[in-house]
Design an enzyme around this catalytic site. Structure first.
Site, PDB file in Angstrom:
ATOM      1  N   GLU A 667      -7.028  26.279  62.130  1.00  0.00           N
ATOM      2  CA  GLU A 667      -8.224  25.482  61.848  1.00  0.00           C
ATOM      3  C   GLU A 667      -9.447  26.394  61.877  1.00  0.00           C
ATOM      4  O   GLU A 667      -9.350  27.589  62.177  1.00  0.00           O
ATOM      5  CB  GLU A 667      -8.361  24.364  62.873  1.00  0.00           C
ATOM      6  CG  GLU A 667      -8.529  24.861  64.298  1.00  0.00           C
ATOM      7  CD  GLU A 667      -8.424  23.771  65.348  1.00  0.00           C
ATOM      8  OE1 GLU A 667      -7.896  22.683  65.022  1.00  0.00           O
ATOM      9  OE2 GLU A 667      -8.862  24.001  66.489  1.00  0.00           O
ATOM     10  N   HIS A 714     -12.218  19.875  68.739  1.00  0.00           N
ATOM     11  CA  HIS A 714     -11.719  20.948  69.586  1.00  0.00           C
ATOM     12  C   HIS A 714     -12.862  21.851  70.029  1.00  0.00           C
ATOM     13  O   HIS A 714     -13.811  22.078  69.287  1.00  0.00           O
ATOM     14  CB  HIS A 714     -10.692  21.803  68.828  1.00  0.00           C
ATOM     15  CG  HIS A 714      -9.408  21.083  68.577  1.00  0.00           C
ATOM     16  ND1 HIS A 714      -8.535  21.453  67.586  1.00  0.00           N
ATOM     17  CD2 HIS A 714      -8.854  20.005  69.177  1.00  0.00           C
ATOM     18  CE1 HIS A 714      -7.492  20.642  67.601  1.00  0.00           C
ATOM     19  NE2 HIS A 714      -7.665  19.758  68.549  1.00  0.00           N
TER      20      HIS A 714
END
Length: 825
Positions: A667, A714
């Site tokens: 990511e 996150h």
């Protein structure tokens, strides 16, 4: 002690800073006041809210002053106001005219978290006659797992102003326990010709505040050396504090200015949701940051636009889901809702909320535990709900219902995304064999083998009597994992677990007592304790030399992880997975250490390593649906300072004999994917030397459409940093990785590669049980200066792919191929 890295190449320096948008930032006048309390010389300053006050403050300070708007976060002299006024600051002996223009105006700047900020305050500071401007900062070094001191000549607009090839930038990693050493001070004072005593005072004061306040960034810009006196003075500063340390930094968090934040995002925060407003018309509700980013990316890939990013969390409740729908519907642009949830337990909440949607259609895709029951309930609800099983089909249905939306630059994917459907692999010759491993270089930690758990792996729990650990242990024991017992600090002596179904397992007050009581040492520990206590539990496990430590807690403070990283790097016995991760599971061995939904896993041949928990679950479902199953799954987590990197997890899978194909899931944020790509290239070079072949790899990068500067759930997933999502996709493609656009493609892509390489048989019965798929190959021969090269381009075509879509994919690949080809075609 960590040795300084002189003249460090600044790409990594820029990366060190750019993620700090996720943290709570203070205004300039607040930072200056705080630094003064730590003995750091700062310029005189005042805060004004009216033009009339500015003139009075200038008169009181005396002489020429700098007037600067107070907008979060802030660059020095950058940005444009809505009336066209350039810059945030002016030097003047009056200042009233400039302040009257900027107060209550909106500032547009590349450093603001969203597109603009309202200027409500003006900072008035004494202008200093400088003989030398410097940039000084203490920040987080993700690659070394420690704080780093960064210094350069000349005041710049921030870390963004440090060019990637600037040799004037000096980066010095700091040992967290030792702090600023005499050696560090010597290096800096000699390099920048500074007075050693003054520099020592400033650096020690900055580091003391950095540690005490859980700061993630202290930026002094500029640090000025006065031409007359030679004094070093902090003329302007910027400070960011770790959100995860809120409970122990309540005093400094009381300074938070919520007027600079969006009301809808603040409301989401109250309920444990991560909501970021975007510019489309499709409202999205997803549980898990990785899956949420993947959903937004897929909507953009198929021509739609999302109205929001919304992470309901991997452990969301019915109450938070109801609130999530309220937040989505507060945006009047939303005319369709797309729900992409892992797990069927929220079905009742979805149906109840849908009764208040006033005709707004909703597409619902449920996967995982109880998903089949949930989809049946939705289909029979009689409401305007559309149940879909397939990822791509759900996205396309939502776009169809939503209709057209005005194009936005933020929603357009880069060419690297579209080209991610290309792959480079050739038919294995009879003289080539797949290599299970090659000799490990001396720099690679030997503890990577600790990740290969098996049927004999014995596990102990930390925080064993807690609600989360008890529930987890019940499921893990039923799954077949060997549990030895656990530790709970709340007890004072040995006792059985209070749950009757776990009463055969002992509970001890300390880990050392537990280990001394067992006939053999545990192979692994599951750390299921709250975030603020996670670091202490991990350090206790490292001291006890437990080989594998799995910590699942989210929001572990960064400074706690500095201590953990220092301990990990000082030994060679223990390996940490996490924090902020689902854990490790080996389905063939029935060994589960973590919180993953184990009932969805099937014994098989595909290894998965992922930053995202829910995205890894999607990959599990995709590989299970095509009959592949999983051999070993490693959730390294999305923390900023993980114990195990994506590269290390990748190596463990490459060395695992039971793994035939690998799925790395990355990511935005950090450089882990770039490091993984470089490692794959190194592995390939060694494989070629030994006439072998690497295992097929199908990867994915999420966050391609994330708005710049925002944290996407996150801790480490920050958009707009360097490298970008496109950079990571290209790096992986260059390393021979086949890139999936969304999780629904992973299973078919992996099976096609494994079948092509002859690693699994092509079974007719399995073909009947899954959507028919094939690989279209285009082969070109190129003769150029480098000799003869054979190139293959691939696109996946299955039962859900329209002919126009497939042709468009092929056409793009042809154009991109010939455009990039060099030599005579």
């Amino acid at each position: 002690m960590l040795r300084p890295s002189l003249l460090q190449r600044s790409r990594s320096v820029v990366q060190v800073f750019r993620f700090h948008a996720r943290f709570f930032s203070l205004r300039k006048h607040q930072t200056q006041d705080i630094l003064a309390q730590y003995g750091i010389p700062v310029s005189r300053a005042r805060l004004a809210t009216r033009p009339a006050d500015v003139a009075g403050d200038i008169h009181e300070i005396g002489g020429i002053c700098t007037t600067e708007s107070q907008v979060l976060p802030r660059g020095n002299g950058t940005g444009t106001f809505e009336d066209g006024t350039k810059g945030e600051s002016r030097r003047s002996s009056k200042g009233r005219k400039f302040s009257s223009k900027i107060l209550s105006q909106t500032l547009f700047s590349h450093q603001t978290l969203t597109h603009d900020r309202l200027s409500q305050y003006v900072n008035v500071a004494k202008h200093l006659n400088t003989g030398h401007d410097l940039f000084l900062a203490i920040t987080t070094d993700r690659s070394n797992g420690c704080p780093s001191l960064v210094m350069s000549h000349g005041g710049v607009s921030g870390i963004e102003g440090l060019a990637g090839d600037d040799l004037n930038v000096l980066k010095v990693p700091l040992n967290y326990a030792e702090g600023v050493t005499e050696e560090t001070i010597t290096i800096l004072s000699e390099r920048f010709a500074l007075d050693r005593k003054q520099l020592t005072t400033i650096l020690q004061g900055l580091l003391t505040f950095y540690k005490k306040s859980d700061a993630t960034l202290i930026e002094i810009n500029p640090l000025i050396r006065e031409s007359e006196s030679g004094r070093l003075i902090c003329a302007s500063s910027k400070i960011s504090i770790d959100d995860a340390a809120f409970k122990r930094q309540s005093q400094i968090f009381s300074l938070r200015d919520k007027s600079q934040e969006m009301a809808v995002e603040l409301e989401a925060e109250k309920h444990g949701l991560v909501y970021i407003q975007l510019e489309g018309n499709i409202g999205c509700l997803v549980n898990g940051a990785g899956l949420a980013m993947a959903t937004n990316d897929a909507v953009a890939e198929y021509g739609g636009r999302c109205a929001n990013f919304l992470d309901g969390g991997g452990q969301a409740t019915k109450e938070t889901m109801v609130k999530a729908f309220e937040l989505i519907l507060s945006d009047k642009r939303v005319n369709t809702i797309l729900v992409n949830i892992y797990g069927g337990k929220f079905t009742e909440s979805i149906i109840a909320a849908a009764q208040n949607f006033h005709g707004i259609p909703m597409v619902v895709r449920l996967q995982g535990t109880n998903s089949a029951v949930g989809q049946k309930m939705i289909a029979e609800s009689g409401l305007k709900l559309f149940a879909e099983d397939d990822f791509g089909s759900a996205v396309k249905k939502a776009i169809q219902l939503a209709g057209p939306s005005r194009p936005s630059p933020g929603a357009i994917l880069s060419k690297a995304t579209a080209s991610s459907r290309s792959s480079r692999f050739t038919k294995t010759s009879a003289s080539q064999q797949f290599m299970p491993a090659y000799p490990c270089s001396p720099s690679i930690p030997s503890t990577i083998s600790n990740l290969n758990v098996g049927p004999d792996t014995q596990v102990i729990y930390q925080g064993f009597t807690g609600k989360a650990a008890t529930s987890n242990a019940l499921a893990t024991v039923a799954y077949g994992t060997q549990i030895m017992g656990g530790v709970s600090p709340s007890i004072h002596s040995f006792c059985p677990h209070p749950n009757p179904f776990l009463s055969h397992l002992p509970v001890f007050p300390t880990l050392r007592t537990a280990i001394s009581s067992f006939p053999s040492k545990p192979h692994a520990t599951a750390v299921l304790v709250p975030a603020l206590h996670a670091a202490s539990a991990i350090l206790e496990a490292i001291e006890a030399e437990i080989p594998l430590i799995v910590s699942v807690a989210e929001h572990v403070p960064l400074h706690d992880m500095f201590r953990v990283q220092a301990a990990l790097r000082s030994q060679s016995t223990s390996r940490l997975v996490g924090p902020n991760c689902p854990g490790v599971i080996a389905p063939p061995a029935k060994c589960r250490i973590g919180i993953m939904p184990h009932l969805q896993y099937r014994a098989g041949c595909v290894g998965i390593v992922s930053k995202s928990g829910t995205l890894s679950y999607e990959a599990v479902g995709a590989t299970t649906n095509v009959g592949l199953g999983q051999s070993l799954c490693i959730g390294v987590g999305g923390d900023m300072l993980p114990g195990t990197s994506l590269r290390e997890g990748l190596e463990a899978l490459l060395r695992d004999e039971a793994t035939k194909g690998i799925v790395p899931l990355g990511e935005i944020g950090g450089e882990a994917e770039i490091e993984a790509a470089e490692f794959l290239k190194e592995w390939d070079r060694e494989a070629v030397r030994k006439r072998g072949r690497r295992k097929p790899v199908v990867g994915m990068i999420t966050g391609r459409t994330a708005p710049k500067g925002r944290v996407m759930g996150h801790a480490g997933a920050v958009a707009g940093g360097i490298p970008t999502a496109s950079d990571k996709i290209k790096a992986l493609e260059d390393a021979g990785v086949t890139i999936a656009v969304h999780p629904g493609e992973i299973g078919n892509l992996m099976r096609a590669l494994l079948e092509r390489e002859g690693l699994i048989p092509v079974e007719e019965e399995q073909r009947k049980d899954r959507p028919q798929s094939c690989i279209w190959l285009l082969r070109f021969d190129i003769t150029g200066q480098s000799g003869f090269l054979q190139k293959e381009l691939r696109t996946l075509v299955d039962s859900r792919t329209t002919i126009p879509r497939a042709c468009a994919n092929i056409s793009y690949l042809i154009v991109a191929f010939f455009r990039n080809a060099s030599g005579k075609i």
